[in-house]
Design a protein around this motif. Sequence first.
Motif, PDB file in Angstrom:
ATOM      1  N   ARG A 141      -3.393  34.492 -21.769  1.00 20.75           N
ATOM      2  CA  ARG A 141      -4.423  34.639 -22.926  1.00 20.75           C
ATOM      3  C   ARG A 141      -4.442  33.428 -23.593  1.00 20.75           C
ATOM      4  N   ASP A 142      -3.243  32.974 -24.036  1.00 22.77           N
ATOM      5  CA  ASP A 142      -3.044  32.050 -25.093  1.00 22.77           C
ATOM      6  C   ASP A 142      -3.339  30.695 -24.206  1.00 22.77           C
ATOM      7  N   GLY A 143      -3.282  30.720 -23.180  1.00 22.69           N
ATOM      8  CA  GLY A 143      -3.572  29.323 -22.375  1.00 22.69           C
ATOM      9  C   GLY A 143      -2.300  28.572 -22.550  1.00 22.69           C
ATOM     10  N   ILE A 144      -0.842  29.055 -22.369  1.00 19.76           N
ATOM     11  CA  ILE A 144       0.152  28.457 -22.737  1.00 19.76           C
ATOM     12  C   ILE A 144       1.263  28.680 -21.562  1.00 19.76           C
ATOM     13  N   LEU A 145       0.887  29.231 -20.536  1.00 18.77           N
ATOM     14  CA  LEU A 145       1.590  29.945 -19.469  1.00 18.77           C
ATOM     15  C   LEU A 145       2.493  28.752 -18.954  1.00 18.77           C
ATOM     16  N   PHE A 146       2.133  27.928 -18.315  1.00 15.27           N
ATOM     17  CA  PHE A 146       3.061  26.676 -17.986  1.00 15.27           C
ATOM     18  C   PHE A 146       3.855  25.791 -18.907  1.00 15.27           C
ATOM     19  N   GLU A 147       3.228  25.824 -19.859  1.00 12.70           N
ATOM     20  CA  GLU A 147       3.712  25.043 -21.013  1.00 12.70           C
ATOM     21  C   GLU A 147       5.120  25.589 -21.311  1.00 12.70           C
ATOM     22  N   LEU A 167      -4.923  33.869 -12.947  1.00 18.34           N
ATOM     23  CA  LEU A 167      -3.412  33.622 -13.144  1.00 18.34           C
ATOM     24  C   LEU A 167      -2.980  35.228 -13.379  1.00 18.34           C
ATOM     25  N   SER A 168      -3.929  36.092 -14.080  1.00 13.63           N
ATOM     26  CA  SER A 168      -3.524  37.667 -14.489  1.00 13.63           C
ATOM     27  C   SER A 168      -3.465  38.271 -12.825  1.00 13.63           C
ATOM     28  N   VAL A 169      -4.431  37.884 -11.842  1.00 14.13           N
ATOM     29  CA  VAL A 169      -4.279  38.472 -10.710  1.00 14.13           C
ATOM     30  C   VAL A 169      -2.976  38.201 -10.256  1.00 14.13           C
ATOM     31  N   MET A 170      -2.480  36.838 -10.273  1.00 17.92           N
ATOM     32  CA  MET A 170      -1.342  36.440  -9.664  1.00 17.92           C
ATOM     33  C   MET A 170      -0.203  37.602 -10.289  1.00 17.92           C
ATOM     34  N   ILE A 171      -0.044  37.580 -11.718  1.00 20.14           N
ATOM     35  CA  ILE A 171       0.890  38.710 -12.177  1.00 20.14           C
ATOM     36  C   ILE A 171       0.831  40.092 -11.651  1.00 20.14           C
ATOM     37  N   GLY A 172      -0.469  40.561 -11.289  1.00 19.01           N
ATOM     38  CA  GLY A 172      -0.456  41.624 -10.757  1.00 19.01           C
ATOM     39  C   GLY A 172      -0.100  41.878  -9.245  1.00 19.01           C
ATOM     40  N   ILE A 173      -0.335  40.842  -8.602  1.00 22.32           N
ATOM     41  CA  ILE A 173       0.229  40.821  -7.008  1.00 22.32           C
ATOM     42  C   ILE A 173       2.024  40.667  -7.250  1.00 22.32           C
ATOM     43  N   LEU A 174       2.194  39.720  -8.004  1.00 25.35           N
ATOM     44  CA  LEU A 174       3.952  39.741  -7.929  1.00 25.35           C
ATOM     45  C   LEU A 174       4.561  40.951  -8.471  1.00 25.35           C
ATOM     46  N   ASP A 175       3.564  41.744  -9.645  1.00 26.21           N
ATOM     47  CA  ASP A 175       4.288  42.838  -9.928  1.00 26.21           C
ATOM     48  C   ASP A 175       4.247  43.993  -8.844  1.00 26.21           C
ATOM     49  N   VAL A 176       3.251  44.064  -8.132  1.00 27.40           N
ATOM     50  CA  VAL A 176       3.271  44.904  -6.861  1.00 27.40           C
ATOM     51  C   VAL A 176       4.433  44.635  -6.052  1.00 27.40           C
ATOM     52  N   ASN A 181      11.821  48.727  -6.714  1.00 32.76           N
ATOM     53  CA  ASN A 181      11.964  49.101  -7.949  1.00 32.76           C
ATOM     54  C   ASN A 181      12.581  48.190  -9.057  1.00 32.76           C
ATOM     55  N   ALA A 182      11.717  47.018  -9.272  1.00 32.79           N
ATOM     56  CA  ALA A 182      12.128  45.916 -10.258  1.00 32.79           C
ATOM     57  C   ALA A 182      11.095  45.633 -11.007  1.00 32.79           C
ATOM     58  N   LYS A 183      10.043  46.551 -11.143  1.00 36.01           N
ATOM     59  CA  LYS A 183       9.039  46.021 -11.895  1.00 36.01           C
ATOM     60  C   LYS A 183       9.559  46.020 -13.714  1.00 36.01           C
ATOM     61  N   ARG A 184       9.172  44.909 -14.101  1.00 34.83           N
ATOM     62  CA  ARG A 184       9.620  44.619 -15.639  1.00 34.83           C
ATOM     63  C   ARG A 184       8.434  44.751 -16.489  1.00 34.83           C
ATOM     64  N   PRO A 185       7.979  45.822 -17.234  1.00 34.13           N
ATOM     65  CA  PRO A 185       6.612  45.806 -17.893  1.00 34.13           C
ATOM     66  C   PRO A 185       6.538  44.531 -19.075  1.00 34.13           C
ATOM     67  N   GLN A 189       4.222  39.886 -21.691  1.00 29.27           N
ATOM     68  CA  GLN A 189       4.284  38.768 -22.434  1.00 29.27           C
ATOM     69  C   GLN A 189       3.757  37.557 -21.503  1.00 29.27           C
ATOM     70  N   THR A 190       3.871  37.737 -20.199  1.00 32.61           N
ATOM     71  CA  THR A 190       3.367  36.847 -19.271  1.00 32.61           C
ATOM     72  C   THR A 190       1.671  36.702 -19.321  1.00 32.61           C
TER      73      THR A 190
END
Length: 173
Positions: A145-151, A115-124, A130-134, A139-140
């Motif tokens: 990390r907390d196991g509640i992303l889709f919740e 899931l963190s790989v997914m975020i990295g790819i989407l960030d790229v 020029n729309a990256k939002r750190p 927060q994602t």
Amino acid sequence: MSDPITTIYKPHYQRFLKVFTNTLPHAYKGYTQITGIQHDSVALDKVQTDFERCINFSSEEIFIATSDKINTYLNDFSVVPKGSIDEFKIIFFLAKTLSSFLERGGLTTASRIILSVMIGILDVKLTLVNAKRPKLTEQTINLIRDGILFEKTGEVGLYLTYKCLYKHAEENQ
């Protein structure tokens, strides 16, 4: 006769599956930094091996489940592909499917890393317009990390967030 969406997405699915596989070691290192877990090359090798074993064993089922999720999204939102491949959908739904397959196999760490790989790819993808939002990324990753992303983001909320940010920035360049 195979489903046209399945036929269209198969080569892209295989390409992104390689990206997820190749990016996993780098994401593991980032994941250990975020979570405060000690980086361990033995643990990385185990995560990599478990991940590859899971996707090799379940590759076709993962592809079918990913295609079904994309088709469900297209039907639920009455979206008709206009002849081009939406990489955001492939990235998001493939990662989501991989994550659930890994979770079912008891591979929670690998699931969260994917899931963190997914975020990295989407960030790229966002940096291309020029729309990256750190803050969104931070927060994602915390939700992962907390196991509640889709919740917290729902079935497709994160996909829609990234896609809308991208489209808006692209149209306003």
